[in-house]
Scaffold this motif. Structure first.
Motif, PDB file in Angstrom:
ATOM      1  N   LEU A  77       6.362  -3.631  -7.409  1.00  0.00           N
ATOM      2  CA  LEU A  77       7.233  -4.729  -7.793  1.00  0.00           C
ATOM      3  C   LEU A  77       7.670  -4.569  -9.242  1.00  0.00           C
ATOM      4  O   LEU A  77       6.837  -4.417 -10.140  1.00  0.00           O
ATOM      5  CB  LEU A  77       6.502  -6.057  -7.619  1.00  0.00           C
ATOM      6  N   TYR A 115      11.979  -3.752  -6.040  1.00  0.00           N
ATOM      7  CA  TYR A 115      10.829  -2.862  -5.947  1.00  0.00           C
ATOM      8  C   TYR A 115      11.289  -1.438  -6.257  1.00  0.00           C
ATOM      9  O   TYR A 115      12.442  -1.073  -6.009  1.00  0.00           O
ATOM     10  CB  TYR A 115      10.235  -2.874  -4.538  1.00  0.00           C
ATOM     11  N   GLN A 151      10.120   2.715  -5.604  1.00  0.00           N
ATOM     12  CA  GLN A 151       9.283   3.592  -4.782  1.00  0.00           C
ATOM     13  C   GLN A 151       9.426   5.033  -5.258  1.00  0.00           C
ATOM     14  O   GLN A 151      10.508   5.598  -5.195  1.00  0.00           O
ATOM     15  CB  GLN A 151       9.679   3.469  -3.315  1.00  0.00           C
ATOM     16  N   GLY A 154       3.520   3.831  -2.906  1.00  0.00           N
ATOM     17  CA  GLY A 154       3.956   2.600  -2.257  1.00  0.00           C
ATOM     18  C   GLY A 154       5.022   1.918  -3.085  1.00  0.00           C
ATOM     19  O   GLY A 154       5.414   2.398  -4.148  1.00  0.00           O
ATOM     20  N   LEU A 155       5.485   0.812  -2.610  1.00  0.00           N
ATOM     21  CA  LEU A 155       6.482   0.024  -3.331  1.00  0.00           C
ATOM     22  C   LEU A 155       5.792  -0.736  -4.459  1.00  0.00           C
ATOM     23  O   LEU A 155       4.787  -1.411  -4.254  1.00  0.00           O
ATOM     24  CB  LEU A 155       7.138  -0.971  -2.378  1.00  0.00           C
ATOM     25  N   GLY A 192       0.823  -1.193   0.000  1.00  0.00           N
ATOM     26  CA  GLY A 192       0.000   0.000   0.000  1.00  0.00           C
ATOM     27  C   GLY A 192       0.863   1.251   0.000  1.00  0.00           C
ATOM     28  O   GLY A 192       2.090   1.165   0.071  1.00  0.00           O
ATOM     29  N   PRO A 193       0.234   2.438  -0.051  1.00  0.00           N
ATOM     30  CA  PRO A 193       0.976   3.698  -0.124  1.00  0.00           C
ATOM     31  C   PRO A 193       1.604   4.122   1.194  1.00  0.00           C
ATOM     32  O   PRO A 193       2.445   5.008   1.219  1.00  0.00           O
ATOM     33  CB  PRO A 193      -0.084   4.706  -0.563  1.00  0.00           C
TER      34      PRO A 193
END
Lengths: 116, 115
Positions: B46, B36, B38, B43-44, A108-109
């Protein structure tokens, strides 16, 4: 479909207060994870749920931290008596967890927690 | 215990140039490896993952990574970088043993792309 959602996106609190951070996983994902990311660092594992139970809570830093997932879906991370060192981004992830060889965690963020 | 090292804290490349981000891991068993990305406020996401089989793994956005067991490395590459690739990149190793399902991340590499 909808991804992992986290609320609130930002939380500012005072030292000593109690906070709750919420995570809504991807529908159908049985596994749920919490990570903590400090500034300039990679995420660090806190806890992993399989269904309703905490399968691995080895990453929780101390007993001020607690997490629940009562119905096997939404999870809440609870922090008691917050300290300035708790300030970080808290990330939630979920996965199908069908088998280790195919498990992928979707993140999630995050919730940015600031303890003043 | 497993660990991941990303030796480069910050890398700057020009748009259109090739890119390689380094990742070294330490893990006692067969590693499950991930990259990942960011972006600020995100969010991260993939990019790619390695579980077994072909050691050259293709991911999204034109990225690839090569698993080299002898060097304990899983470096990320892209032949031609785009300005939108500017972000922070994290390598991670998955510990899947018993009830454990945790990822251990490196400290990240910040990528800046010059026009």
């Amino acid at each position: 479909g909808a991804g992992v959602s986290q609320t609130p996106s930002n939380k500012v609190t005072e030292k000593g207060k109690y906070v709750e951070l919420r995570c809504d996983p991807i529908s159908g994902h049985t596994a749920l994870y919490w990570y903590r990311q400090s500034l300039g660092q990679g995420p660090e594992f806190l806890i992993y749920f399989q269904g309703t139970g905490a399968a691995d809570d080895s990453g929780l830093p101390n007993d001020r931290f607690f997490a629940v997932r009562p119905e096997g879906s939404v999870s809440t991370l609870k922090i008691q008596r917050t300290e300035r060192g708790d300030s970080a981004m808290y990330l939630c992830a979920s996965s199908l967890s069908l088998a280790a060889s195919t498990d992928t965690q979707y993140f999630g963020p995050g919730t940015r927690l600031t303890v003043l | 215990a497993q660990s991941v090292t990303q030796p480069d804290i910050h890398i700057t490349v020009s748009e259109g140039a090739s890119l390689e981000l380094r990742c070294n891991y330490s893990y006692g068993a067969t590693p499950y490896l991930f990259w990942y990305v960011q972006s600020p406020g995100q969010g991260l996401q993939l990019l790619l993952k390695y579980f077994s089989g072909d050691t050259l793994v293709q991911g999204i956005k034109g990225f690839e990574a090569e698993f080299k067991r002898s060097q304990s490395s899983f470096n990320l590459r892209k032949p031609s970088v785009h300005w939108s690739d500017a972000a922070e990149y994290f390598c991670a190793v998955g510990a899947y043993s018993g009830s454990a399902r945790q990822l251990t991340f490196g400290s990240g590499t910040q990528l800046t792309v010059l026009p």
